[in-house]
Design an enzyme around this catalytic site. Structure first.
Site, PDB file in Angstrom:
ATOM      1  N   ASN A  11       0.830  -1.204   0.000  1.00  0.00           N
ATOM      2  CA  ASN A  11       0.000   0.000   0.000  1.00  0.00           C
ATOM      3  C   ASN A  11       0.867   1.258   0.000  1.00  0.00           C
ATOM      4  OD1 ASN A  11      -2.836  -0.829   0.089  1.00  0.00           O
ATOM      5  ND2 ASN A  11      -2.326  -1.777   2.051  1.00  0.00           N
ATOM      6  N   LYS A  14       4.933   5.139  -2.963  1.00  0.00           N
ATOM      7  CA  LYS A  14       6.285   5.404  -3.455  1.00  0.00           C
ATOM      8  C   LYS A  14       6.974   4.107  -3.841  1.00  0.00           C
ATOM      9  CE  LYS A  14       6.991   9.745  -0.977  1.00  0.00           C
ATOM     10  NZ  LYS A  14       7.837  10.478   0.002  1.00  0.00           N
ATOM     11  N   ASP A  79      10.095  -7.281   1.274  1.00  0.00           N
ATOM     12  CA  ASP A  79      10.326  -6.798   2.623  1.00  0.00           C
ATOM     13  C   ASP A  79      11.734  -6.261   2.627  1.00  0.00           C
ATOM     14  OD1 ASP A  79       9.148  -6.435   5.228  1.00  0.00           O
ATOM     15  OD2 ASP A  79      10.713  -7.766   5.978  1.00  0.00           O
ATOM     16  N   PHE A 162      12.692   7.754  -0.308  1.00  0.00           N
ATOM     17  CA  PHE A 162      11.786   7.656   0.842  1.00  0.00           C
ATOM     18  C   PHE A 162      12.463   6.844   1.936  1.00  0.00           C
ATOM     19  CE2 PHE A 162      10.840   4.244  -2.140  1.00  0.00           C
ATOM     20  CZ  PHE A 162      10.741   3.109  -1.350  1.00  0.00           C
ATOM     21  N   ASP A 165      16.458   6.770   2.970  1.00  0.00           N
ATOM     22  CA  ASP A 165      17.297   7.219   1.853  1.00  0.00           C
ATOM     23  C   ASP A 165      18.133   8.472   2.163  1.00  0.00           C
ATOM     24  OD1 ASP A 165      16.319   5.092   0.450  1.00  0.00           O
ATOM     25  OD2 ASP A 165      15.266   6.262  -1.075  1.00  0.00           O
ATOM     26  N   LYS A 185      19.472   5.678  -8.681  1.00  0.00           N
ATOM     27  CA  LYS A 185      19.141   4.835  -7.537  1.00  0.00           C
ATOM     28  C   LYS A 185      18.779   3.425  -7.998  1.00  0.00           C
ATOM     29  CE  LYS A 185      15.872   4.225  -3.744  1.00  0.00           C
ATOM     30  NZ  LYS A 185      14.676   4.729  -3.036  1.00  0.00           N
ATOM     31  N   HIS A 190      19.240  -1.980  -3.629  1.00  0.00           N
ATOM     32  CA  HIS A 190      18.888  -3.335  -3.221  1.00  0.00           C
ATOM     33  C   HIS A 190      17.626  -3.807  -3.914  1.00  0.00           C
ATOM     34  CE1 HIS A 190      16.976  -0.277  -0.855  1.00  0.00           C
ATOM     35  NE2 HIS A 190      16.223  -1.114  -0.172  1.00  0.00           N
TER      36      HIS A 190
END
Length: 217
Positions: A11, A14, A79, A162, A165, A185, A190
């Protein structure tokens, strides 16, 4: 060229934007069929499962399995979080809720800075971790991990990105993640690594194949 739908079980708007961008780039580079990444707002609502595992992989699978079961569609879930060396790799899976629920990025960043306030620069090593899970109903599941090494800055820098960062400076960079462009980025992050690694598996699975066991990248 046919378009195939996959649900990203998040949800976080970004994160959805970032995942859509990275998936689109990976598909273009691989000349693969178009993949439409839906968010949870695009499917019938269902109760979000509790993230009860102690690993990124375990929590990513919880979310992807629940989404695939509820929607009947192939599901992606990630995750991710930050591991700080001097905090014994915490916040880890608690990264989004480090300062308590509900998620508050500014509060999380402020708490992390207070906790390592007296730690010198050479001891502020850290890494971002992303475990990306892909589950296809009746055809198996896959988890891939991506990591990005760096260190925690002494104060936030930059307005992009976000989460943590603004506090994270990747190895080989003089800027924080929040000072990089979206494309810069994506190339080193990752999440970008995990998505690029899993897209070929998504394409193969959506073409009728089964998924193999877990894999790290």
């Amino acid at each position: 060229m046919a378009t195939t739908q996959v649900v990203l079980a998040t949800n976080n708007p970004k994160k959805l934007i970032e995942l859509r961008r990275v998936v689109a780039a990976a598909v273009r580079e691989g000349s693969a069929p178009d993949i439409e990444v839906l968010g949870l707002a695009d499917v019938a609502p269902y109760p979000e499962p509790a993230e009860t595992e102690s690993t990124f992989e375990g929590n990513a699978l919880i979310k992807a399995r629940a989404c695939a079961e509820r929607t009947g569609l192939p599901a992606l879930a990630d995750d991710s979080g930050i591991e700080v060396d001097v905090l014994n790799n915490m916040p880890g899976v608690r990264s989004a809720r480090w300062a308590g629920a509900p998620t508050d990025a500014e509060a999380n960043n402020a708490l992390l800075l207070r906790q390592i306030d007296d730690v010198p620069a050479e001891q502020r090593g850290a890494r971002f971790v992303c475990a990306m899970a892909f589950v296809v109903p009746d055809h198996g599941e896959q988890v891939i991990r991506g990591t990005m090494d760096g260190h925690v800055l002494t104060s936030p820098r930059g307005a992009g990105g976000f989460g943590y960062d603004p506090l994270f400076q990747p190895v080989g960079e003089q800027r924080s993640l929040a000072e990089l462009s979206a494309e810069e980025k994506d190339a080193i992050s990752h999440r970008g690594q995990a998505v690029r690694a899993i897209v070929p598996l998504v394409v193969a699975a959506l073409s009728g194949g089964d998924l193999p066991g877990s894999k790290e990248s």
